[in-house]
Scaffold this motif. Structure first.
Motif, PDB file in Angstrom:
ATOM      1  N   ASP A 187      -0.660  -2.263  12.145  1.00 57.53           N
ATOM      2  CA  ASP A 187      -0.626  -0.958  12.787  1.00 57.53           C
ATOM      3  C   ASP A 187      -0.294   0.043  11.750  1.00 57.53           C
ATOM      4  O   ASP A 187       0.935   0.262  11.411  1.00 57.53           O
ATOM      5  CB  ASP A 187       0.460  -1.082  14.131  1.00 57.53           C
ATOM      6  CG  ASP A 187       0.628   0.205  14.636  1.00 57.53           C
ATOM      7  OD1 ASP A 187      -0.029   1.113  14.336  1.00 57.53           O
ATOM      8  OD2 ASP A 187       1.657   0.484  15.476  1.00 57.53           O
ATOM      9  N   ILE A 188      -1.250   0.722  11.320  1.00 53.01           N
ATOM     10  CA  ILE A 188      -0.949   1.576  10.163  1.00 53.01           C
ATOM     11  C   ILE A 188      -0.614   2.998  10.396  1.00 53.01           C
ATOM     12  O   ILE A 188      -1.279   3.857  10.842  1.00 53.01           O
ATOM     13  CB  ILE A 188      -2.503   1.629   9.303  1.00 53.01           C
ATOM     14  CG1 ILE A 188      -2.945   0.123   8.777  1.00 53.01           C
ATOM     15  CG2 ILE A 188      -2.347   2.679   8.202  1.00 53.01           C
ATOM     16  CD1 ILE A 188      -3.909   0.291   8.041  1.00 53.01           C
ATOM     17  N   GLY A 189       0.763   2.915  10.680  1.00 53.82           N
ATOM     18  CA  GLY A 189       1.347   4.347  11.071  1.00 53.82           C
ATOM     19  C   GLY A 189       2.428   5.025  10.153  1.00 53.82           C
ATOM     20  O   GLY A 189       2.843   5.743  10.219  1.00 53.82           O
ATOM     21  N   THR A 190       2.849   3.913   9.158  1.00 51.07           N
ATOM     22  CA  THR A 190       3.915   4.371   8.240  1.00 51.07           C
ATOM     23  C   THR A 190       3.250   4.049   6.779  1.00 51.07           C
ATOM     24  O   THR A 190       2.455   3.124   6.773  1.00 51.07           O
ATOM     25  CB  THR A 190       5.088   3.427   8.656  1.00 51.07           C
ATOM     26  OG1 THR A 190       4.913   1.896   8.293  1.00 51.07           O
ATOM     27  CG2 THR A 190       5.563   3.759   9.927  1.00 51.07           C
ATOM     28  N   PRO A 191       4.153   4.563   5.735  1.00 51.32           N
ATOM     29  CA  PRO A 191       3.721   4.165   4.419  1.00 51.32           C
ATOM     30  C   PRO A 191       3.860   2.705   4.322  1.00 51.32           C
ATOM     31  O   PRO A 191       3.123   2.208   3.673  1.00 51.32           O
ATOM     32  CB  PRO A 191       4.512   5.122   3.704  1.00 51.32           C
ATOM     33  CG  PRO A 191       5.014   6.233   4.491  1.00 51.32           C
ATOM     34  CD  PRO A 191       4.939   5.711   5.902  1.00 51.32           C
ATOM     35  N   GLU A 192       4.759   2.071   4.886  1.00 48.77           N
ATOM     36  CA  GLU A 192       5.304   0.677   4.756  1.00 48.77           C
ATOM     37  C   GLU A 192       4.062   0.014   4.971  1.00 48.77           C
ATOM     38  O   GLU A 192       3.718  -1.105   4.473  1.00 48.77           O
ATOM     39  CB  GLU A 192       6.538   0.262   5.218  1.00 48.77           C
ATOM     40  CG  GLU A 192       7.666   1.032   4.513  1.00 48.77           C
ATOM     41  CD  GLU A 192       7.851   2.335   5.009  1.00 48.77           C
ATOM     42  OE1 GLU A 192       8.481   3.200   4.087  1.00 48.77           O
ATOM     43  OE2 GLU A 192       7.393   2.945   5.909  1.00 48.77           O
ATOM     44  N   SER A 193       3.693   0.181   6.228  1.00 47.27           N
ATOM     45  CA  SER A 193       2.554  -0.683   7.038  1.00 47.27           C
ATOM     46  C   SER A 193       1.204  -0.532   6.309  1.00 47.27           C
ATOM     47  O   SER A 193       0.234  -1.520   6.289  1.00 47.27           O
ATOM     48  CB  SER A 193       2.324  -0.267   8.388  1.00 47.27           C
ATOM     49  OG  SER A 193       2.179   1.003   8.619  1.00 47.27           O
ATOM     50  N   TYR A 194       1.019   0.910   5.787  1.00 45.38           N
ATOM     51  CA  TYR A 194      -0.167   0.981   5.021  1.00 45.38           C
ATOM     52  C   TYR A 194      -0.304   0.481   3.715  1.00 45.38           C
ATOM     53  O   TYR A 194      -1.381  -0.490   3.140  1.00 45.38           O
ATOM     54  CB  TYR A 194      -0.263   2.560   4.677  1.00 45.38           C
ATOM     55  CG  TYR A 194      -1.614   2.794   3.846  1.00 45.38           C
ATOM     56  CD1 TYR A 194      -3.042   2.334   4.292  1.00 45.38           C
ATOM     57  CD2 TYR A 194      -1.572   3.836   2.811  1.00 45.38           C
ATOM     58  CE1 TYR A 194      -3.970   2.719   3.224  1.00 45.38           C
ATOM     59  CE2 TYR A 194      -2.293   3.800   1.920  1.00 45.38           C
ATOM     60  CZ  TYR A 194      -3.915   3.457   2.090  1.00 45.38           C
ATOM     61  OH  TYR A 194      -4.629   3.475   1.448  1.00 45.38           O
ATOM     62  N   LEU A 195       0.831   0.124   2.836  1.00 37.64           N
ATOM     63  CA  LEU A 195       0.913  -0.560   1.739  1.00 37.64           C
ATOM     64  C   LEU A 195       0.736  -2.081   2.221  1.00 37.64           C
ATOM     65  O   LEU A 195       0.318  -2.846   1.420  1.00 37.64           O
ATOM     66  CB  LEU A 195       2.132  -0.243   1.014  1.00 37.64           C
ATOM     67  CG  LEU A 195       2.127   1.198   0.252  1.00 37.64           C
ATOM     68  CD1 LEU A 195       3.457   1.291  -0.265  1.00 37.64           C
ATOM     69  CD2 LEU A 195       1.226   1.409  -0.675  1.00 37.64           C
ATOM     70  N   ASP A 196       1.440  -2.618   3.082  1.00 36.24           N
ATOM     71  CA  ASP A 196       1.339  -4.070   3.633  1.00 36.24           C
ATOM     72  C   ASP A 196      -0.170  -4.380   3.950  1.00 36.24           C
ATOM     73  O   ASP A 196      -0.648  -5.385   3.290  1.00 36.24           O
ATOM     74  CB  ASP A 196       2.172  -4.097   4.816  1.00 36.24           C
ATOM     75  CG  ASP A 196       3.629  -4.288   4.625  1.00 36.24           C
ATOM     76  OD1 ASP A 196       4.148  -4.320   3.329  1.00 36.24           O
ATOM     77  OD2 ASP A 196       4.420  -4.252   5.458  1.00 36.24           O
ATOM     78  N   ALA A 197      -0.819  -3.301   4.632  1.00 30.27           N
ATOM     79  CA  ALA A 197      -2.489  -3.786   4.784  1.00 30.27           C
ATOM     80  C   ALA A 197      -3.287  -3.717   3.354  1.00 30.27           C
ATOM     81  O   ALA A 197      -4.095  -4.620   3.170  1.00 30.27           O
ATOM     82  CB  ALA A 197      -3.035  -2.589   5.674  1.00 30.27           C
ATOM     83  N   VAL A 198      -2.843  -2.752   2.672  1.00 30.46           N
ATOM     84  CA  VAL A 198      -3.535  -2.924   1.360  1.00 30.46           C
ATOM     85  C   VAL A 198      -3.167  -4.323   0.350  1.00 30.46           C
ATOM     86  O   VAL A 198      -4.185  -4.776  -0.127  1.00 30.46           O
ATOM     87  CB  VAL A 198      -2.921  -1.743   0.508  1.00 30.46           C
ATOM     88  CG1 VAL A 198      -3.658  -1.856  -0.951  1.00 30.46           C
ATOM     89  CG2 VAL A 198      -3.590  -0.384   0.875  1.00 30.46           C
ATOM     90  N   ALA A 199      -1.690  -4.590   0.416  1.00 30.41           N
ATOM     91  CA  ALA A 199      -1.528  -5.760  -0.093  1.00 30.41           C
ATOM     92  C   ALA A 199      -2.066  -6.979   0.390  1.00 30.41           C
ATOM     93  O   ALA A 199      -2.599  -7.939  -0.121  1.00 30.41           O
ATOM     94  CB  ALA A 199       0.017  -5.922  -0.177  1.00 30.41           C
TER      95      ALA A 199
END
Length: 322
Positions: A226-238
């Motif tokens: 659920d891409i709503g925070t910097p952390e979740s976005y970086l997790d999705a990229v990883a």
């Protein structure tokens, strides 16, 4: 059937990266977040039209994006808001879209900031087999995380209880903002709102609906972000890069160390620096720096810095010692 991709949020937790761009346009590997959903819906012949529900502020961005995209089905449906405090809520916006577009067919609804490991066609198969309203559900593995979502309790694959954002979750199985509604349930959106119920999160509507008629849950393993925070976005990229490094052909990397899960985009320069688990947007320059778990927007110049967990807006210049 029809489909709606929800793309009306303002993503304030990702500012300044999303201050002037929809978060659905954030790159994840070779595609953006929303492209993954568009590709699934485009390939499913059962879905005739895809309505992209967004706000007036980002309408022009989506118009340009869709005009240049490879997809034929998506079309804009714009809600009349330009700021976070004007929003109708997701349920309110969805009800308005159904009425505005005259939708009378079965409807699939997917949040445009979802990155999911299953093909949406699998979910549609499940929905058609059950013949009832359906949701997708995922085990987040943490009761603390579950507090932020709609908690799902099942008997088999039928939803027997649904609690939106519970203070004391009894399990870790949550709804992931992927829904399907038979045509005859669409008027229930208006009934729900006219009765004065919460217009914001779709989970409140699912909770209300589940108490009145059967709702089934498609559960899946794999990944969901659920891409709503910097952390979740970086997790999705990883998750997408899977430990690899992606560097655009036009980027320059000189005397630099690029660790795992680093995406360096077009015309960026990384020189005399080390970058790990970070996203470097186009035309960024990083010199004599150590960068970890950071998102750096386009046109930024960083020199002589040690950054970790940072979120740097576009066209920023930060240098140490000059």
């Amino acid at each position: 059937m029809k489909a709606v991709v929800l793309a009306g949020g303002y993503a304030t937790r990702l500012w300044p990266i999303t201050k002037d761009r929809p978060k659905m346009f954030l790159p994840v590997g070779d595609r953006t977040v929303i492209d993954e959903i568009f590709a699934d819906l485009e390939a499913d012949d059962r879905i005739s039209d895809v309505f992209v529900s967004t706000n007036e502020r980002f309408a022009e961005d989506f118009e340009s994006y869709l005009a240049d995209s490879e997809f034929e089905k998506p079309k804009l449906s714009v809600e009349d808001t330009e700021a976070e405090d004007e929003k109708f809520g997701v349920v309110g916006a969805l009800a308005q879209l159904v009425e505005r577009e005259g939708i009378e067919e079965d409807l699939v609804v997917v949040a445009g900031d979802n990155l999911i490991s299953f093909d949406v066609a699998e979910f549609v198969d499940f929905f058609e087999a059950k013949g009832t309203a359906a949701i997708a559900a995922y085990d987040v593995g943490s009761r603390e995380k579950a507090k932020s979502y709609g908690l799902v309790e099942l008997e088999g694959d039928r939803v027997v209880d649904f609690q939106e954002k519970p203070e004391d979750p009894k399990s870790t199985l949550v709804s992931i903002a992927c829904y399907a509604f038979p045509a005859d349930t669409l008027p229930d959106l208006r009934t729900y709102l006219d009765d004065g119920n919460n217009p914001d999160e779709p989970g409140w509507f699912i909770q209300w609906l589940q108490r009145r008629q059967p709702v089934h849950a498609f559960t899946f393993d794999g990944a969901w972000f659920d891409i709503g925070t910097p952390e979740s976005y970086l997790d999705a990229v990883a998750w997408t890069l899977d430990g690899e490094t992606r560097v655009a052909e036009s980027a320059t990397v000189e005397n630099a160390t690029l660790g795992e899960n680093v995406h360096v985009m077009a015309d960026a320069t990384v020189r005399d620096a080390a970058v790990h688990d970070s996203v470097v947007f186009p035309e960024v320059t990083i010199e004599e720096a150590e960068v970890r778990h950071t998102i750096i927007d386009r046109g930024t110049h960083l020199k002589g810095l040690d950054l970790s967990g940072a979120l740097i807006g576009a066209h920023t210049k930060i240098t140490n010692g000059e």
